[in-house]
Design an enzyme around this catalytic site. Sequence first.
Site, PDB file in Angstrom:
ATOM      1  N   ASP A 140       9.318   2.789  -0.016  1.00 55.97           N
ATOM      2  CA  ASP A 140       8.238   3.412   0.744  1.00 55.97           C
ATOM      3  C   ASP A 140       8.456   3.072   2.216  1.00 55.97           C
ATOM      4  O   ASP A 140       8.146   1.981   2.666  1.00 55.97           O
ATOM      5  CB  ASP A 140       6.887   2.894   0.240  1.00 55.97           C
ATOM      6  CG  ASP A 140       5.720   3.500   1.014  1.00 55.97           C
ATOM      7  OD1 ASP A 140       5.963   4.168   2.037  1.00 55.97           O
ATOM      8  OD2 ASP A 140       4.565   3.292   0.588  1.00 55.97           O
ATOM      9  N   LYS A 192       3.643   8.701   8.842  1.00 58.75           N
ATOM     10  CA  LYS A 192       3.448   8.070  10.149  1.00 58.75           C
ATOM     11  C   LYS A 192       4.411   8.600  11.229  1.00 58.75           C
ATOM     12  O   LYS A 192       4.225   9.720  11.675  1.00 58.75           O
ATOM     13  CB  LYS A 192       3.469   6.555   9.984  1.00 58.75           C
ATOM     14  CG  LYS A 192       2.331   6.123   9.024  1.00 58.75           C
ATOM     15  CD  LYS A 192       1.979   4.667   9.032  1.00 58.75           C
ATOM     16  CE  LYS A 192       0.646   4.456   8.334  1.00 58.75           C
ATOM     17  NZ  LYS A 192       0.699   3.904   6.995  1.00 58.75           N
ATOM     18  N   TYR A 226       0.849  -1.188   0.000  1.00 57.73           N
ATOM     19  CA  TYR A 226       0.000   0.000   0.000  1.00 57.73           C
ATOM     20  C   TYR A 226       0.885   1.238   0.000  1.00 57.73           C
ATOM     21  O   TYR A 226       1.813   1.339   0.804  1.00 57.73           O
ATOM     22  CB  TYR A 226      -0.889  -0.001   1.253  1.00 57.73           C
ATOM     23  CG  TYR A 226      -1.829   1.168   1.336  1.00 57.73           C
ATOM     24  CD1 TYR A 226      -2.883   1.304   0.434  1.00 57.73           C
ATOM     25  CD2 TYR A 226      -1.675   2.143   2.320  1.00 57.73           C
ATOM     26  CE1 TYR A 226      -3.751   2.383   0.504  1.00 57.73           C
ATOM     27  CE2 TYR A 226      -2.548   3.221   2.399  1.00 57.73           C
ATOM     28  CZ  TYR A 226      -3.578   3.337   1.490  1.00 57.73           C
ATOM     29  OH  TYR A 226      -4.437   4.407   1.567  1.00 57.73           O
TER      30      TYR A 226
HETATM   31  C1  LIG Z   1       0.079   4.382   5.633  1.00 58.61           C
HETATM   32  C2  LIG Z   1       0.900   4.159   4.440  1.00 58.61           C
HETATM   33  C3  LIG Z   1       0.861   5.034   3.350  1.00 58.61           C
HETATM   34  C4  LIG Z   1      -0.121   6.177   3.253  1.00 58.61           C
HETATM   35  O1  LIG Z   1       0.079   7.136   4.238  1.00 58.61           O
HETATM   36  P1  LIG Z   1      -1.142   8.127   4.624  1.00 58.61           P
HETATM   37  O2  LIG Z   1      -0.512   9.085   5.585  1.00 58.61           O
HETATM   38  O3  LIG Z   1      -2.200   7.260   5.208  1.00 58.61           O
HETATM   39  O4  LIG Z   1      -1.578   8.794   3.372  1.00 58.61           O
HETATM   40  C5  LIG Z   1       1.764   4.839   2.327  1.00 58.61           C
HETATM   41  N1  LIG Z   1       2.649   3.821   2.364  1.00 58.61           N
HETATM   42  C6  LIG Z   1       2.706   2.949   3.386  1.00 58.61           C
HETATM   43  C7  LIG Z   1       3.728   1.875   3.379  1.00 58.61           C
HETATM   44  C8  LIG Z   1       1.817   3.077   4.447  1.00 58.61           C
HETATM   45  O5  LIG Z   1       1.850   2.184   5.427  1.00 58.61           O
END
Ligand SMILES: *Cc1c(COP(=O)(O)O)cnc(C)c1O
Length: 427
Positions: free
Chosen positions: A238, A266, A143
């Site tokens: 990511d 995060k 994600y």
């Molecule tokens: C949570 C998450 C996102 C998206 O971040 P948001 O602040 O919710 O937009 C992108 N990449 C990873 C790996 C994530 O866990």
Amino acid sequence: MIEKSKQLFERAQQSIPGGVNSPVRAFKSVGGTPIFIDKAKGAYLYDADGNRYIDYIASWGPMILGHAYEPVVKAIQERAVYSTSYGAPTELEIEMAELIISMVPNVDLVRMVSSGTEACMSALRLARGYTGRNKVIKFEGHYHGHADSFLVKAGSGLATFNIQQVPGITAGVANDTLVAAYNNLEQVKQLVAENKGEVACIILEPVAGNMGCILPEPGFLEGVRQLCDEEGIVFILDEVMTGFRLAPGGAQEKLGIKADLVTYGKVIGGGMPVGAFGGKKEIMQHIAPLGNVYQAGTLSGNPIAMIAGYTTLNTLKENRGIYKELEEKTIYLKQGLQQVLQDWGQPFVINQFGSMISIHFSDHPIIDFTTAAAANNSRFNKFFHAMLDRGIYLPPSAFESWFLNNALSYQDLDETVKAAKESLAAI
Ligand SMILES: *Cc1c(COP(=O)(O)O)cnc(C)c1O
């Protein structure tokens, strides 16, 4: 008793789609009523009915130091009286950028945004602008936020609700997104060969956390790195979930892997809406106003968000021992859970890395999306509710990692294991 949560959920659905501002919160896949939170302190959440829960979500990662961590609260309070936004540069933003660069390898320049979604979509645009190519390779069950290009076979809520194809995403965008199975280097090589000279970037979660916690197999990340070097492809790590969680330098440091571009979210905001993307100057200088790849944000670098993030990151930098403590706590929890699961006698898999951990009710190893989806996830849903009834707040889906925070005590962990033993007996 969750009467008040029930009432609030009824009321919320009258004015908010599904009653929530982010889908997984609705408990739709696990069933039942989402718990409405009133407040939190340290390792505990308190709901609207006054129930206390031991928190294993930590706001999906950010609250690594525990809720309402005093230095962060104090910093926000002190800063707020000087206004909460200017839309003009501040020294605080330089301090934040310098701190990030001092903690993280392979980042010369960093741009702040307001979410992980923004960070990933901006990094993708930059990779396209830099290479002059269109296609992106991502991995099934990973994600990267909700930008169009990433919502093909994605993890997190899309996996939880079994959304294969998202209406509203054009065929053109979907066709530029190529998908491989995580930990399958051969498939990545094949996609690159079939799309020679067209792949702008490969993006992945170094340790997957949006289909439960899944570790990279030995050689996989190194193989992707080498392929990117050979083919002139931008390698985007990511680290929205792993950044500042696995180590001060994230997965790049912990796993010794080098990204061309890296995205954060995060933990970086310490509980405020913050994201960031960064990398080598050679690539980052294509971002406006240095270059023509446009990216902007009215609230980017917001002073309240910056002070919360700065205070959190600085605490982590100055107290590296926190990572060891967190990992020891997570291993302690893992061992306790392993024991009660073994005694229970049904198949299970626990995947754990640093302070990320998850349980799959599965008789096969969980190494990618296919294996995660083939686990007995309806059993997880029952386990989730049995744990919640016993005051343990797990992510409401088997397709999510649990996150430990450093306010958790060994007594909390023992309580969790005891609740797991009772829960397993009850489901
Ligand atoms: C949570 C998450 C996102 C998206 O971040 P948001 O602040 O919710 O937009 C992108 N990449 C990873 C790996 C994530 O866990």
